[in-house]
Write a protein that holds these residues in place. Structure first.
Motif, PDB file in Angstrom:
ATOM      1  N   LEU A  90       1.151  -0.729   0.695  1.00 24.54           N
ATOM      2  CA  LEU A  90      -0.349   0.013   0.386  1.00 24.54           C
ATOM      3  C   LEU A  90       0.841   1.178  -0.076  1.00 24.54           C
ATOM      4  CD1 LEU A  90      -2.632  -0.441   2.809  1.00 24.54           C
ATOM      5  CD2 LEU A  90      -3.227  -0.592   0.121  1.00 24.54           C
ATOM      6  N   VAL A 122       0.923   4.041  -2.490  1.00 31.47           N
ATOM      7  CA  VAL A 122       0.996   5.410  -2.521  1.00 31.47           C
ATOM      8  C   VAL A 122       1.791   6.295  -3.311  1.00 31.47           C
ATOM      9  CG1 VAL A 122       0.968   6.849  -0.609  1.00 31.47           C
ATOM     10  CG2 VAL A 122      -0.320   4.829  -0.450  1.00 31.47           C
ATOM     11  N   THR A 159      -3.006   9.382   1.776  1.00 31.45           N
ATOM     12  CA  THR A 159      -2.363   7.694   2.657  1.00 31.45           C
ATOM     13  C   THR A 159      -3.239   7.409   3.691  1.00 31.45           C
ATOM     14  OG1 THR A 159      -0.286   9.144   3.151  1.00 31.45           O
ATOM     15  CG2 THR A 159      -0.076   6.889   4.296  1.00 31.45           C
ATOM     16  N   SER A 183      -6.506   7.596   3.712  1.00 31.99           N
ATOM     17  CA  SER A 183      -7.522   7.239   2.480  1.00 31.99           C
ATOM     18  C   SER A 183      -7.484   5.562   1.957  1.00 31.99           C
ATOM     19  CB  SER A 183      -8.014   8.222   1.440  1.00 31.99           C
ATOM     20  OG  SER A 183      -7.464   8.585   0.646  1.00 31.99           O
ATOM     21  N   VAL A 184      -6.166   5.737   1.139  1.00 29.59           N
ATOM     22  CA  VAL A 184      -5.468   4.286   0.437  1.00 29.59           C
ATOM     23  C   VAL A 184      -5.614   3.129   1.728  1.00 29.59           C
ATOM     24  CG1 VAL A 184      -3.850   3.313   0.208  1.00 29.59           C
ATOM     25  CG2 VAL A 184      -4.458   5.768  -1.139  1.00 29.59           C
ATOM     26  N   LEU A 197      -9.759   1.946   3.247  1.00 34.83           N
ATOM     27  CA  LEU A 197     -10.675   2.092   1.466  1.00 34.83           C
ATOM     28  C   LEU A 197     -10.568   0.320   1.637  1.00 34.83           C
ATOM     29  CD1 LEU A 197     -12.023   2.396  -0.785  1.00 34.83           C
ATOM     30  CD2 LEU A 197      -9.574   3.252  -2.411  1.00 34.83           C
ATOM     31  N   TYR A 198      -8.798   0.210   1.184  1.00 35.43           N
ATOM     32  CA  TYR A 198      -8.321  -1.346   1.877  1.00 35.43           C
ATOM     33  C   TYR A 198      -9.225  -1.994   2.108  1.00 35.43           C
ATOM     34  CZ  TYR A 198      -6.035  -5.645   1.586  1.00 35.43           C
ATOM     35  OH  TYR A 198      -5.583  -7.418   1.523  1.00 35.43           O
ATOM     36  N   ALA A 254     -10.323  -5.083  -2.985  1.00 40.37           N
ATOM     37  CA  ALA A 254      -9.545  -4.423  -2.284  1.00 40.37           C
ATOM     38  C   ALA A 254      -8.616  -3.557  -2.786  1.00 40.37           C
ATOM     39  CB  ALA A 254      -9.126  -4.593  -1.109  1.00 40.37           C
ATOM     40  N   TRP A 255      -7.809  -4.462  -3.442  1.00 37.25           N
ATOM     41  CA  TRP A 255      -6.601  -3.759  -4.337  1.00 37.25           C
ATOM     42  C   TRP A 255      -6.771  -3.480  -5.340  1.00 37.25           C
ATOM     43  CZ3 TRP A 255      -2.034  -3.148  -1.697  1.00 37.25           C
ATOM     44  CH2 TRP A 255      -2.587  -3.920  -0.958  1.00 37.25           C
ATOM     45  N   VAL A 290      -8.042  -0.013  -4.833  1.00 43.55           N
ATOM     46  CA  VAL A 290      -6.601   1.030  -3.655  1.00 43.55           C
ATOM     47  C   VAL A 290      -6.214   1.472  -5.329  1.00 43.55           C
ATOM     48  CG1 VAL A 290      -4.531   0.765  -3.262  1.00 43.55           C
ATOM     49  CG2 VAL A 290      -6.834   0.654  -2.350  1.00 43.55           C
ATOM     50  N   TYR A 305      -8.836   4.147  -7.490  1.00 43.76           N
ATOM     51  CA  TYR A 305      -8.578   5.448  -6.531  1.00 43.76           C
ATOM     52  C   TYR A 305      -7.910   5.675  -7.046  1.00 43.76           C
ATOM     53  CZ  TYR A 305      -8.510   8.484  -2.291  1.00 43.76           C
ATOM     54  OH  TYR A 305      -8.740   9.155  -1.427  1.00 43.76           O
ATOM     55  N   ALA A 306      -6.301   5.222  -7.255  1.00 41.92           N
ATOM     56  CA  ALA A 306      -5.209   6.245  -6.788  1.00 41.92           C
ATOM     57  C   ALA A 306      -4.746   5.896  -8.252  1.00 41.92           C
ATOM     58  CB  ALA A 306      -4.091   4.748  -5.961  1.00 41.92           C
TER      59      ALA A 306
END
Length: 394
Positions: free
Chosen positions: A18, A22, A119, A121-122, A125-126, A138-139, A142, A145-146
């Motif tokens: 993660l 990021v 950071t 939020s990531v 979120l996961y 979930a992955w 992320v 989103y990122a």
């Protein structure tokens, strides 16, 4: 029983991955924005009345200053000088500039808050999506989103990173039955963005589903209303109008229209700009931002979102639809005159269930991934370059 040694090792590995995502996603947008600022022509940038945008040397502007364009100037201005009786400033909710003020009222403060919030939020979120749909989705959530094409807003002097961090944390806390935390976080989310008030609907549905106690669901879902009441009390003191944040929307051309009227108008506006979308010398020419291009991309993001929702929206739980339906209605019922779908590519982060539906679709349809990521990374690079050089804003 003693904890399996594999669990801490797996948690450390997930945390490291993660952190890598990021860093990689922020470097992607940072490199594109910096190179664009250095090598491409710049357009004009609007700033709040009476304020001069801050300027530094080339390296400061190309590395950091580019992330404070447009609304970023408003947040800097509010952090430094307060709302100052400027009615238009009331459209910008206060938590983000207040935090910036506490940290020095500088671009550094805004960027620091956004990067820390991103950071958080990531990670949240996961954890939240993993509990809801499992690690594979979930992955993917992320990643979506990122690296979303407008993901550069998540490290800019904008509220998107702070809002998503608070919104994800609110729903994750409620999912884990930590309702008082959800109550407080929802209030803070609403002090960050008007969309936070919609979290009350999600919280009511989620708490009711888990507890089956009506008044308990009502009690823990009113944190959003409390946050809005705090801001309304401030506006009453400052402007003698608790709804000033709503009335000033007309300054940006917001007005009521039926959704089908909004979409038809958006199609016409986008069609008029179709010929310049691939004309890069025109896109990056000096002068003001190009309205037809903005309308074209606004429509692309809206149509793509609606297609994904039609195909996979049924996989969203009711508590997320309770949030998403009114969130979409805000854009469709209240267009702007010159840009019917104004800001929608950025507001997808406020309409974050769309990103979750997209993640579900990509996790279940591997053959979609190449097409999506090809388009996503191209648009991400193009829109970041346009934003960094002040040619485009969502």
């Amino acid at each position: 029983m003693p904890e399996s040694p594999k669990k801490p090792a797996r948690a450390i590995a997930h945390g490291a991955l993660l952190a890598f995502l990021v860093l990689l996603s922020r470097l992607f947008f940072e490199e594109i924005g910096t190179l664009a600022y250095i090598y491409l022509p710049h357009a004009w940038v609007d700033a709040p009345q009476g304020e001069i945008p801050p300027h530094g040397g080339l390296w400061f502007q190309s590395l950091f200053g580019i992330w404070a364009h447009w609304d970023g100037y408003w947040y800097l201005s509010i952090a430094q000088f307060g709302y100052q009786g400027r009615t238009a400033s009331s459209a910008f909710f206060p938590l983000y500039p207040w935090l910036m003020h506490l940290l020095g009222s500088s671009i550094w403060a805004g960027l620091g808050i956004s990067l820390v919030a991103f950071t958080v939020s990531v990670v949240v979120l996961y954890l939240w999506v993993s509990n809801q749909w499992g690690p594979a989705v979930a992955w993917m959530a992320v990643l979506v989103y990122a690296f979303f094409p407008t993901g550069f807003y998540l490290n800019a002097v904008y509220t998107e990173a702070l809002y998503t961090a608070l919104a994800f944390s609110t729903l994750y806390a409620a999912q884990k039955r930590r309702y008082w935390w959800a109550f407080v976080l929802a209030a803070l989310a609403t002090l960050t963005s008007i969309y936070g008030i919609l979290l009350s609907l999600s919280l009511f549905v989620l708490v009711w589903k888990q507890e089956r106690r009506f008044w308990r669901a009502v009690g823990f879902s009113i944190g959003s209303a409390l946050g809005l009441l705090v801001y309304m009390a401030f506006l009453t003191w400052r402007f003698h109008d608790p709804l000033m944040f709503q009335s000033v929307q007309s300054d940006w051309g917001r007005h009521f229209a039926w959704p089908w009227v909004t979409l038809v108008t958006a199609f016409h506006a986008a069609w008029s700009g179709r010929q310049v979308v691939w004309n890069y010398p025109y896109l990056f020419s000096p002068g003001p931002a190009q309205g037809p291009v903005i309308n074209f991309y606004n429509l692309i993001f809206m149509v793509g979102s609606l297609i994904v929702l039609v195909l996979y929206g049924w996989r969203l739980p009711l508590y997320l639809w309770a949030y998403l339906a009114p969130a979409l209605a805000v854009t469709l019922f209240f267009p702007a005159y010159n840009q019917p779908l104004m800001s929608f590519p950025r507001l997808i982060f406020e309409n974050f269930p769309i990103l979750l539906v997209l993640a579900i679709a990509l996790a279940r349809r591997p053959w979609w991934r190449f097409a999506y990521w090809s388009v996503c990374l191209y648009l991400g690079a193009l829109l970041t370059a346009l934003f960094a050089t002040a040619h485009w804003v969502a």
